[in-house]
Write a protein that holds these residues in place. Structure first.
Motif, PDB file in Angstrom:
ATOM      1  N   LEU A  26      52.476  23.600  52.984  1.00 16.97           N
ATOM      2  CA  LEU A  26      51.853  22.717  52.002  1.00 16.97           C
ATOM      3  C   LEU A  26      52.774  21.599  51.540  1.00 16.97           C
ATOM      4  O   LEU A  26      53.991  21.776  51.409  1.00 16.97           O
ATOM      5  CB  LEU A  26      51.417  23.531  50.778  1.00 16.97           C
ATOM      6  CG  LEU A  26      50.293  24.539  51.020  1.00 16.97           C
ATOM      7  CD1 LEU A  26      50.214  25.536  49.881  1.00 16.97           C
ATOM      8  CD2 LEU A  26      48.959  23.822  51.178  1.00 16.97           C
ATOM      9  N   GLN A  27      52.158  20.453  51.288  1.00 16.57           N
ATOM     10  CA  GLN A  27      52.870  19.352  50.640  1.00 16.57           C
ATOM     11  C   GLN A  27      52.942  19.659  49.153  1.00 16.57           C
ATOM     12  O   GLN A  27      51.928  19.718  48.467  1.00 16.57           O
ATOM     13  CB  GLN A  27      52.116  18.043  50.887  1.00 16.57           C
ATOM     14  CG  GLN A  27      52.804  16.823  50.331  1.00 16.57           C
ATOM     15  CD  GLN A  27      52.119  15.549  50.762  1.00 16.57           C
ATOM     16  OE1 GLN A  27      51.700  15.406  51.907  1.00 16.57           O
ATOM     17  NE2 GLN A  27      51.974  14.611  49.838  1.00 16.57           N
ATOM     18  N   PRO A  29      53.832  18.926  45.306  1.00 20.96           N
ATOM     19  CA  PRO A  29      54.057  17.777  44.421  1.00 20.96           C
ATOM     20  C   PRO A  29      55.443  17.794  43.796  1.00 20.96           C
ATOM     21  O   PRO A  29      55.935  18.838  43.355  1.00 20.96           O
ATOM     22  CB  PRO A  29      52.971  17.947  43.349  1.00 20.96           C
ATOM     23  CG  PRO A  29      51.918  18.784  43.992  1.00 20.96           C
ATOM     24  CD  PRO A  29      52.648  19.708  44.907  1.00 20.96           C
ATOM     25  N   GLN A  47      50.742  25.265  39.999  1.00 22.08           N
ATOM     26  CA  GLN A  47      51.037  25.054  41.414  1.00 22.08           C
ATOM     27  C   GLN A  47      51.266  26.368  42.138  1.00 22.08           C
ATOM     28  O   GLN A  47      50.797  26.564  43.273  1.00 22.08           O
ATOM     29  CB  GLN A  47      52.248  24.137  41.579  1.00 22.08           C
ATOM     30  CG  GLN A  47      52.662  23.875  43.019  1.00 22.08           C
ATOM     31  CD  GLN A  47      51.616  23.139  43.819  1.00 22.08           C
ATOM     32  OE1 GLN A  47      50.741  22.477  43.253  1.00 22.08           O
ATOM     33  NE2 GLN A  47      51.691  23.249  45.141  1.00 22.08           N
ATOM     34  N   ASN A  76      53.120  18.432  60.478  1.00 22.11           N
ATOM     35  CA  ASN A  76      52.382  17.961  59.302  1.00 22.11           C
ATOM     36  C   ASN A  76      52.280  19.061  58.253  1.00 22.11           C
ATOM     37  O   ASN A  76      52.359  20.250  58.576  1.00 22.11           O
ATOM     38  CB  ASN A  76      50.971  17.516  59.703  1.00 22.11           C
ATOM     39  CG  ASN A  76      50.994  16.413  60.736  1.00 22.11           C
ATOM     40  OD1 ASN A  76      51.779  15.471  60.622  1.00 22.11           O
ATOM     41  ND2 ASN A  76      50.155  16.523  61.752  1.00 22.11           N
ATOM     42  N   LYS A  77      52.095  18.656  57.012  1.00 17.91           N
ATOM     43  CA  LYS A  77      51.858  19.603  55.929  1.00 17.91           C
ATOM     44  C   LYS A  77      50.480  19.360  55.330  1.00 17.91           C
ATOM     45  O   LYS A  77      49.983  18.231  55.328  1.00 17.91           O
ATOM     46  CB  LYS A  77      52.931  19.476  54.845  1.00 17.91           C
ATOM     47  CG  LYS A  77      54.296  19.992  55.286  1.00 17.91           C
ATOM     48  CD  LYS A  77      55.217  20.222  54.105  1.00 17.91           C
ATOM     49  CE  LYS A  77      56.504  20.884  54.552  1.00 17.91           C
ATOM     50  NZ  LYS A  77      57.335  21.340  53.414  1.00 17.91           N
ATOM     51  N   ARG A  79      47.724  18.871  52.521  1.00 18.74           N
ATOM     52  CA  ARG A  79      47.630  18.348  51.167  1.00 18.74           C
ATOM     53  C   ARG A  79      46.411  19.006  50.521  1.00 18.74           C
ATOM     54  O   ARG A  79      45.272  18.618  50.770  1.00 18.74           O
ATOM     55  CB  ARG A  79      47.480  16.828  51.190  1.00 18.74           C
ATOM     56  CG  ARG A  79      47.764  16.173  49.847  1.00 18.74           C
ATOM     57  CD  ARG A  79      47.933  14.684  50.016  1.00 18.74           C
ATOM     58  NE  ARG A  79      48.326  14.056  48.763  1.00 18.74           N
ATOM     59  CZ  ARG A  79      48.542  12.763  48.624  1.00 18.74           C
ATOM     60  NH1 ARG A  79      48.419  11.957  49.665  1.00 18.74           N
ATOM     61  NH2 ARG A  79      48.893  12.261  47.456  1.00 18.74           N
ATOM     62  N   ASP A  81      43.616  19.673  48.320  1.00 17.83           N
ATOM     63  CA  ASP A  81      42.857  18.796  47.424  1.00 17.83           C
ATOM     64  C   ASP A  81      42.135  19.567  46.330  1.00 17.83           C
ATOM     65  O   ASP A  81      42.211  19.213  45.159  1.00 17.83           O
ATOM     66  CB  ASP A  81      41.832  17.999  48.241  1.00 17.83           C
ATOM     67  CG  ASP A  81      41.056  17.013  47.386  1.00 17.83           C
ATOM     68  OD1 ASP A  81      41.542  15.886  47.199  1.00 17.83           O
ATOM     69  OD2 ASP A  81      39.960  17.370  46.884  1.00 17.83           O
ATOM     70  N   GLU A 138      47.888  14.800  42.407  1.00 22.73           N
ATOM     71  CA  GLU A 138      48.656  15.636  43.326  1.00 22.73           C
ATOM     72  C   GLU A 138      48.397  17.136  43.190  1.00 22.73           C
ATOM     73  O   GLU A 138      48.543  17.880  44.158  1.00 22.73           O
ATOM     74  CB  GLU A 138      50.152  15.364  43.139  1.00 22.73           C
ATOM     75  CG  GLU A 138      50.555  13.926  43.468  1.00 22.73           C
ATOM     76  CD  GLU A 138      50.230  13.541  44.900  1.00 22.73           C
ATOM     77  OE1 GLU A 138      50.283  14.418  45.783  1.00 22.73           O
ATOM     78  OE2 GLU A 138      49.900  12.354  45.131  1.00 22.73           O
ATOM     79  N   ASP A 241      41.387  20.440  52.504  1.00 26.25           N
ATOM     80  CA  ASP A 241      42.540  19.681  52.961  1.00 26.25           C
ATOM     81  C   ASP A 241      42.232  18.188  52.797  1.00 26.25           C
ATOM     82  O   ASP A 241      41.232  17.697  53.320  1.00 26.25           O
ATOM     83  CB  ASP A 241      42.777  20.030  54.435  1.00 26.25           C
ATOM     84  CG  ASP A 241      43.997  19.364  55.033  1.00 26.25           C
ATOM     85  OD1 ASP A 241      44.722  18.672  54.305  1.00 26.25           O
ATOM     86  OD2 ASP A 241      44.211  19.537  56.250  1.00 26.25           O
ATOM     87  N   ARG A 242      43.085  17.479  52.050  1.00 28.33           N
ATOM     88  CA  ARG A 242      42.903  16.030  51.905  1.00 28.33           C
ATOM     89  C   ARG A 242      43.563  15.334  53.100  1.00 28.33           C
ATOM     90  O   ARG A 242      44.777  15.429  53.286  1.00 28.33           O
ATOM     91  CB  ARG A 242      43.519  15.530  50.602  1.00 28.33           C
ATOM     92  CG  ARG A 242      43.206  14.056  50.302  1.00 28.33           C
ATOM     93  CD  ARG A 242      44.023  13.557  49.124  1.00 28.33           C
ATOM     94  NE  ARG A 242      43.764  14.322  47.903  1.00 28.33           N
ATOM     95  CZ  ARG A 242      44.511  14.218  46.799  1.00 28.33           C
ATOM     96  NH1 ARG A 242      45.568  13.411  46.774  1.00 28.33           N
ATOM     97  NH2 ARG A 242      44.209  14.921  45.724  1.00 28.33           N
TER      98      ARG A 242
END
Length: 349
Positions: A26-27, A29, A47, A76-77, A79, A81, A138, A241-242
């Motif tokens: 995960l990305q 914040p 979070q 990739n990670k 995001r 949403d 975020e 997923d965004r």
């Protein structure tokens, strides 16, 4: 040694290696990566909860997990949403508060506020989006929907009442006090945060007994959404997923042979576009007409994709991410759990 409160909490709950693997997906914040201290802010707890719930969803949705693993291998990670869950209003729910009240008592202390109300008339529900006050763009939102049983037949209402009246509240008195403290102070001692998080995770599950086959079919005949609630409860209906270009993601997943929705749902303003994998089928034991347990195949949860455009806010003259939802989009996406009729598991029929 974990250098942030978030890392320390995840490592304490999952183990260091497991926590590291989850963090790699995960990305995260920047606003949640705060140095170790004896107190943990509400945004850090929020979070941590979101990450635990995201992982829980992946365990229930193999196609979603496959997609996430593909993304990580590609460098990739994800995001995250929003996560979506369903509740029922105005009916006996045992010791569990009815409707969204079961979750507003959690979301508000964590720093969430209502960011939009969405009538879902076609499916007799109301959706509410909850965004985080401290970092709304975020931190993953929650899309919390309530079903309105009084809009259905008397037989349907009686069945809903019978099924949900067995609900047990997972929040004990100590956890309730910690939530009150979190609401007042916007932070908790680290040890209290670690005690509270597993209880909050358990809230996102089924709190009532499974229906019988006959009860399930009564519910399914009038509301696929209520039938889903009867077997899955308050678990994440989907996690989202965004992505930058949802159309490209859909084409790529379709080419891999994954069962993704044919249509892209587009909001009325054109800035929000969504699609999803079809719901995973899961096995749930139910009593048949002879009082024998049979394993029924029913729709479970699913994994969704969303693209959000930025726009110029005329009031503040600043660029903002469109965090809204769309009633039409939501009702189209909700059909992903109505894509198949329940049936006995052939292995147990």
């Amino acid at each position: 040694m974990s250098t942030t409160n978030l890392q320390f909490m995840l490592a304490s709950l999952l183990g260091a290696e497991h926590a590291s693997q989850l963090s790699d997906l995960l990305q995260i914040p920047e606003s949640t990566l705060r140095p170790r201290s004896d107190k943990v802010s509400r945004i850090e707890i929020a979070q941590a909860l979101n990450m635990l719930l995201f992982e829980k969803l992946l365990k229930a949705v193999p196609q979603g997990n496959d997609y996430v693993q593909d993304s990580v291998r590609a460098g990739n990670k994800i995001r995250f949403d929003h996560g979506a869950l369903r509740t029922v209003l105005g009916i006996s729910t045992g010791t569990l508060p009815a409707g969204e009240a079961a979750f507003t008592r959690i979301l508000r202390p964590l720093g969430y506020h209502v960011n939009g109300v969405y009538p879902l008339q076609r499916i007799s529900m109301t959706g509410r989006a909850y965004a985080h006050e401290d970092d709304p763009e975020e931190i993953a939102q929650f899309f919390l929907s309530e079903l309105h049983p009084h809009q259905f037949s008397h037989a349907f209402q009686a069945t809903v009442n019978k099924v949900l009246s067995t609900s047990q509240d997972p929040i004990d008195s100590h956890s309730a006090r910690l939530l009150q403290q979190l609401a007042a102070d916007k932070a908790l001692p680290l040890t209290d945060a670690l005690a509270l998080l597993p209880v909050l995770v358990r809230c996102f599950d089924r709190q009532h007994a499974l229906p019988s086959v006959a009860e399930y079919r009564i519910l399914l005949a009038e509301s696929a959404e209520m039938a889903w609630i009867s077997t899955e409860g308050n678990a994440f209906n989907h996690a989202t997923d965004r992505v930058a270009h949802v159309e490209q993601v859909a084409d790529a997943q379709r080419a891999l042979g994954r069962s993704i929705k044919d249509k892209i749902e587009v909001s009325r303003n054109g800035r929000v576009r969504q699609t999803a994998f079809r719901a995973s089928m899961v096995s749930r034991p139910m009593l048949d007409d002879n009082g024998q347990l049979v394993d029924m195949q029913v729709p479970g949860s699913f994994y969704e994709f969303i693209s959000r455009d930025r726009y110029l806010d005329e009031t503040s003259q600043t660029s903002k991410l469109d965090l809204t939802f769309d009633s039409g989009n939501a009702q189209g996406i909700f059909k992903m759990t109505a894509s198949a009729e329940a049936a006995p598991n052939p292995a147990n029929a």
